[in-house]
Write a protein that holds these residues in place. Structure first.
Motif, mmCIF file in Angstrom:
data_model
loop_
_atom_site.group_PDB
_atom_site.id
_atom_site.type_symbol
_atom_site.label_atom_id
_atom_site.label_comp_id
_atom_site.label_asym_id
_atom_site.label_seq_id
_atom_site.Cartn_x
_atom_site.Cartn_y
_atom_site.Cartn_z
ATOM 1 N N THR A 157 -12.250 -9.832 27.219
ATOM 2 C CA THR A 157 -11.663 -10.798 28.234
ATOM 3 C C THR A 157 -11.782 -9.657 29.644
ATOM 4 N N GLY A 158 -12.613 -10.198 30.528
ATOM 5 C CA GLY A 158 -12.918 -9.633 31.678
ATOM 6 C C GLY A 158 -11.893 -10.326 32.879
ATOM 7 N N TRP A 159 -12.140 -10.006 33.899
ATOM 8 C CA TRP A 159 -11.457 -10.793 35.073
ATOM 9 C C TRP A 159 -12.425 -10.716 36.303
ATOM 10 N N PHE A 160 -12.173 -11.285 37.313
ATOM 11 C CA PHE A 160 -12.634 -11.371 38.694
ATOM 12 C C PHE A 160 -11.945 -11.395 39.919
ATOM 13 N N HIS A 161 -12.301 -10.591 40.913
ATOM 14 C CA HIS A 161 -11.065 -10.722 41.980
ATOM 15 C C HIS A 161 -12.022 -10.296 43.475
#
Ligand code: C2O
Ligand code: CU
Ligand code: CU
Length: 513
Positions: free
Chosen positions: A138-142
């Motif tokens: 589980t990664g994320w972006f911002h």
């Protein structure tokens, strides 16, 4: 804490009208429903479109809050990507200022990584293509525009990246999105009297980070989720600018950690409290087969400025309401194979001394004390005993380069070193010199923690990680990069307290063949 008890507690301590804004959320009659981040998958051509745009969100009854969202949602969607599949993401900037998106946790080349050099002007778009070659995680972006990351994230721009692979699709784990596989994006917020996001980058937040007095779960305060009876998988992301959290279950039932930032652990790890640093993800399983409702809560932490109400006691994050429906009953004993840490002798080593200008430390603490009193100090008085008596230079002090690594504030044009692709290196990050929390993140890699803040890492922090705790002591990590990052699109290594990052505690580096 039970919602009813919580309401009793706050009504016992004052008249509702004089209560701070955050308590009004909790006094609302019904639990709001947990919003589930919309799942977005590449189309037949492998394309995904993300539009960053201004919009409105209703966090308070009768108040419209101006927010920035992705394809209209705050927080943004969850991108579901397959390892090995080529994707092209079109990022369209409909915001009034330059922005970009960084894919936090993805091992992709520097030119796709979305560092500060890769900004997209208003009304322009950026096209990012890559093929993932890393395990399920589980990664994320911002956004990552230097000096503006804290502000843009506070406005609502972020989302999740769900990476699937052969292993993840074969494991008998809950995988029903929004039913028993539940994303939880946790963020604190501070709203002005008119209900608008009250962001400041000033001497205080440059020192301790921006923090709020409301905790939002997928953009909503203390929502509820109806769940089947059985194992429930929570994908936790601490997307706060600066606040560390400490998750637990209200009735003391355990959490079983199955994955850290970069993917599955070897086997589930049973815990009763799960600290979560800014930028970190963990996947956990919780057993609801007894059918009793419970709360996910965050327990108080000893971080400067983060001890203020309502975070001075267990704060509910999510109400879990089991239905009569039966869910999954078994979980795997083995999750993934993680290689042993190789011999460290002879590896190239690098040293990262995190530094805060002493003037910033002093002025920041002084401003914190003046605004919030000694309760905000989390017991870290020490050399700050006399800060109330120091003269104020707050107005003239330039804090924009006051946080540094090895004496240097971030430079947009000067990568600091080059790493050879495919080679292990041992990096030591030191926070000796201040007592501030510095969750240290490195782009382009999933690394192993060798020691964390002077101690061996806890069992659930021994798998793939991209963020490590540094808080007054040293941490050692073993890094390796699979891809190239050139001087015009270097990787970043930085503190994930976004205000530390925005004021210089970041460096760029390259990776060459
Ligand atoms: Cu999530 Cu460079 O950061
Ligand atoms: Cu990152
Ligand atoms: Cu920091």
């Amino acid at each position: 804490m039970q919602r009813r008890q919580f309401i009793k507690w706050i009504t016992a301590f004052g008249i509702v009208g004089s209560l701070p804004l955050w308590s009004k959320f909790v006094l609302a009659d019904d639990f709001p429903v947990l919003p589930i981040l919309p799942l977005l998958q590449p189309d037949g051509d492998g394309k995904i479109q993300l539009k960053l745009q201004a919009g409105e969100t209703h966090w308070l009854p009768d108040i419209t809050t101006k927010t920035w969202g992705i394809n209209g949602s705050v927080p943004g969607p969850a991108l579901r990507l397959q390892s090995g599949q080529a994707v092209t993401i079109e990022v369209i900037n409909r915001l009034p200022e330059k922005t970009n998106l960084h894919w936090h946790g993805l091992e992709i080349p520097g030119e796709a990584d979305g560092g500060p050099q890769a900004w997209i002007a208003p009304n322009q778009k950026g096209i990012i293509s890559f093929t993932l070659d890393q395990p399920a995680a589980t990664g994320w972006f911002h956004p990552h525009p230097h000096g503006r990351t804290g502000y843009q994230v506070s406005m609502g721009l972020s989302g999740l990246i769900i990476i699937e692979d052969e292993n993840s699709s074969q494991l008998s784990l809950p995988r029903n999105w929004g039913v028993d596989d539940i994303p939880l994006v946790l963020q604190d917020r501070k709203l002005s009297k008119t209900g608008q996001i009250d962001y400041q980058l000033d001497v205080m937040t440059a020192a301790v980070g921006w923090f709020g007095d409301i905790l939002l779960t997928n953009g909503v305060c203390y929502p509820q989720q109806v769940i089947p009876r059985g194992w429930i998988r929570l994908r936790l992301l601490n997307a706060c600018n600066a606040r560390s959290l400490n998750l637990a279950v209200s009735d003391g039932r355990p959490l079983y950690v199955i994955a850290s930032d970069g993917g599955f652990l070897v086997e589930p790890v049973k815990l009763h409290e799960l600290p979560l640093l800014p930028g970190e993800r963990f996947e956990v399983l919780v057993d609801s087969s007894d059918g009793k409702p419970f709360d996910i809560v965050t327990l108080p932490v000893q971080q400067i400025a983060m001890t203020l109400a309502p975070f001075d006691r267990p704060l509910p994050v999510l109400r879990m309401q089991p239905s009569a429906r039966r869910g999954s009953k078994v979980i795997p004993d083995n999750l993934a194979v993680i290689p042993a840490v190789p011999a460290l002798a002879g590896l190239p080593e690098r040293w990262f001394q995190l530094m805060m200008d002493p003037q910033l430390d002093m002025l920041g603490m002084q401003a914190l004390m003046q605004r919030y009193g000694s309760q905000a100090m989390a017991g870290h008085m020490g050399h700050h005993d006399s800060i109330e008596h120091t003269a104020s230079h707050e107005k003239t002090f330039n804090f924009s380069h006051a946080n540094r690594i090895n004496g240097q504030a971030f430079s947009m044009t000067q990568p600091v070193f080059d790493v050879k692709r495919g080679r292990d290196e041992k990096w030591t990050i030191s926070g000796e010199g201040d007592m501030m929390l510095h969750p240290f993140h490195v782009h382009g890699t999933q690394y192993r923690i060798l020691t964390e803040n002077g101690k061996p890492p806890e069992v659930h922090r021994r798998g793939w990680k991209d963020t490590v705790r540094v808080e007054g002591a040293r941490s050692e990590i073993l890094v390796r990069f699979k891809h190239i990052a050139s001087a015009d699109s270097p990787y970043m290594a930085h503190c994930h307290v976004l205000e530390h990052e925005d004021t210089g505690m970041m460096l760029g580096f390259t990776v060459s063949a």
